[in-house]
Design a protein around this motif. Structure first.
Motif, short mmCIF file in Angstrom:
data_model
loop_
_atom_site.label_atom_id
_atom_site.label_comp_id
_atom_site.label_asym_id
_atom_site.label_seq_id
_atom_site.Cartn_x
_atom_site.Cartn_y
_atom_site.Cartn_z
N THR A 102 0.39 4.40 7.18
CA THR A 102 0.64 5.76 7.64
C THR A 102 1.74 5.80 8.69
N GLU A 103 2.28 6.99 8.84
CA GLU A 103 3.31 7.27 9.83
C GLU A 103 3.11 8.72 10.26
N HIS A 104 3.37 9.02 11.53
CA HIS A 104 3.12 10.37 12.04
C HIS A 104 4.37 10.93 12.70
N VAL A 105 4.70 12.17 12.34
CA VAL A 105 5.70 12.94 13.08
C VAL A 105 5.08 14.30 13.40
N ALA A 106 5.55 14.93 14.48
CA ALA A 106 4.85 16.10 15.01
C ALA A 106 5.62 17.40 14.88
N ASP A 107 6.82 17.38 14.27
CA ASP A 107 7.55 18.63 14.11
C ASP A 107 8.27 18.65 12.78
N GLY A 108 8.61 19.86 12.32
CA GLY A 108 9.18 20.01 11.00
C GLY A 108 10.55 19.39 10.83
N ALA A 109 11.40 19.50 11.83
CA ALA A 109 12.75 18.96 11.72
C ALA A 109 12.72 17.45 11.56
N SER A 110 11.88 16.78 12.35
CA SER A 110 11.76 15.33 12.24
C SER A 110 11.18 14.93 10.88
N ALA A 111 10.24 15.73 10.39
CA ALA A 111 9.64 15.44 9.09
C ALA A 111 10.68 15.51 7.98
N LEU A 112 11.51 16.56 8.00
CA LEU A 112 12.52 16.71 6.95
C LEU A 112 13.53 15.57 7.01
N ALA A 113 13.95 15.19 8.21
CA ALA A 113 14.90 14.08 8.35
C ALA A 113 14.30 12.79 7.80
N ARG A 114 13.02 12.58 8.07
CA ARG A 114 12.35 11.37 7.58
C ARG A 114 12.26 11.38 6.06
N ILE A 115 11.91 12.51 5.48
CA ILE A 115 11.78 12.61 4.02
C ILE A 115 13.14 12.44 3.35
N GLN A 116 14.18 13.01 3.94
CA GLN A 116 15.52 12.89 3.37
C GLN A 116 16.02 11.46 3.43
N ALA A 117 15.68 10.76 4.50
CA ALA A 117 16.17 9.39 4.67
C ALA A 117 15.48 8.43 3.72
N ALA A 118 14.18 8.52 3.59
CA ALA A 118 13.41 7.61 2.74
C ALA A 118 12.08 8.28 2.40
N PRO A 119 11.99 8.97 1.27
CA PRO A 119 10.76 9.70 0.95
C PRO A 119 9.53 8.80 0.92
N PRO B 44 0.84 -1.21 0.00
CA PRO B 44 0.00 0.00 0.00
C PRO B 44 0.86 1.25 0.00
N ALA B 45 0.35 2.30 -0.60
CA ALA B 45 1.07 3.57 -0.60
C ALA B 45 1.25 4.04 0.84
N HIS B 46 2.43 4.58 1.12
CA HIS B 46 2.77 5.01 2.48
C HIS B 46 2.63 6.53 2.59
N VAL B 47 1.85 6.98 3.55
CA VAL B 47 1.58 8.40 3.74
C VAL B 47 2.21 8.86 5.05
N LEU B 48 3.04 9.89 4.96
CA LEU B 48 3.63 10.51 6.15
C LEU B 48 2.75 11.69 6.56
N ILE B 49 2.25 11.67 7.79
CA ILE B 49 1.41 12.74 8.32
C ILE B 49 2.28 13.62 9.22
N VAL B 50 2.44 14.88 8.84
CA VAL B 50 3.25 15.81 9.63
C VAL B 50 2.28 16.83 10.23
N GLU B 51 1.95 16.65 11.48
CA GLU B 51 0.91 17.43 12.14
C GLU B 51 1.18 17.44 13.64
#
Length: 239
Positions: A40-57, A13-20
């Protein structure tokens, strides 16, 4: 002799990152998206979101603008250096500059709060379909051509005689196929000066657009009415 019959692997299934940063909202979105078949996966701050996207979009990111540590527009700007995977902005800001800036930075779409979780699921599905649709998606997008520098529109190669307001309204609708816009949203986004424009005028312009689109392609309903809500643009193949 090997009698084992090979089986086709079921696609993940398509994986959706929720940044909220609002956990209640993130939980509701996650529940609805999982019910629709996404992981789905959830992160709650911008820095963590960017690190997650950079590691594996992820396949798609739902990115709030108002975030701790790093705001969503900064995350979007940096993320676009690493991935072209879809990013859909969530925002409580209604200022036009925020929306346009987000799109110019590479956002695939945006949703204004408050929103319906069902609308979010529908928009996620539409954005993923466009990003993964290959030739079919390109064919659907090419049926309608909008020349923003000349304020000219063509449908299946035939010019549409649109007023500037009709062109701007069609432009807003066509940028987000399948998204349902309320009349108030269309007033805010499609009309530079709303002082002399009412929601009734939106209905009139939509009626004119439908008539002009139907004159070229009567077999397809290009602008769909959603009773009590608003309007959406419906794609169709170019052929």
């Amino acid at each position: 002799m090997n009698n084992t019959t090979p089986s086709c692997a079921t696609p993940a299934p398509a994986h959706v990152l929720i940044v909220e940063d609002e956990h209640d909202i993130a939980s509701v979105l996650s529940d609805y998206l999982r019910h629709a078949g996404y992981s789905t996966e959830h992160v709650a701050d911008g820095a963590s979101a960017l690190a997650r996207i950079q590691a594996a979009p992820p396949d798609l990111t739902l990115l709030d603008i108002m975030l701790p540590q790093m705001d969503g527009l900064a995350v979007l700007r940096e993320a676009r250096l690493h991935t072209r995977k879809p990013i859909l902005m969530l925002t409580a800001r209604i200022e036009e500059v925020d929306r346009l800036l987000g799109l110019d930075l590479g956002a695939d779409d945006y949703i204004c709060k408050p929103f319906s979780p069902r609308e979010v699921v529908a928009r996620v599905r539409a954005v993923l379909r466009r990003s993964q649709g290959g030739a079919d998606a390109q064919a659907g997008a090419s049926a309608l051509q909008l020349d923003e520098t000349r304020w000219q529109a063509t449908l299946r190669g035939t010019g549409l005689a649109l007023t500037r307001r009709e062109f701007r309204l069609l432009q807003v609708l066509a940028r987000a196929p399948g998204r349902i816009f309320s009349r108030a949203q269309l007033l805010d986004m499609a009309y530079e000066d709303t002082l002399d424009v009412t929601e009734r005028a939106v209905d009139s312009h939509v009626k004119n657009l439908r008539r002009k689109l139907a004159a070229v392609d009567p077999a397809h309903e290009w602008i769909r009415s959603v009773y009590g809500v608003g309007f959406s643009f419906e794609e169709a193949p170019a052929g």
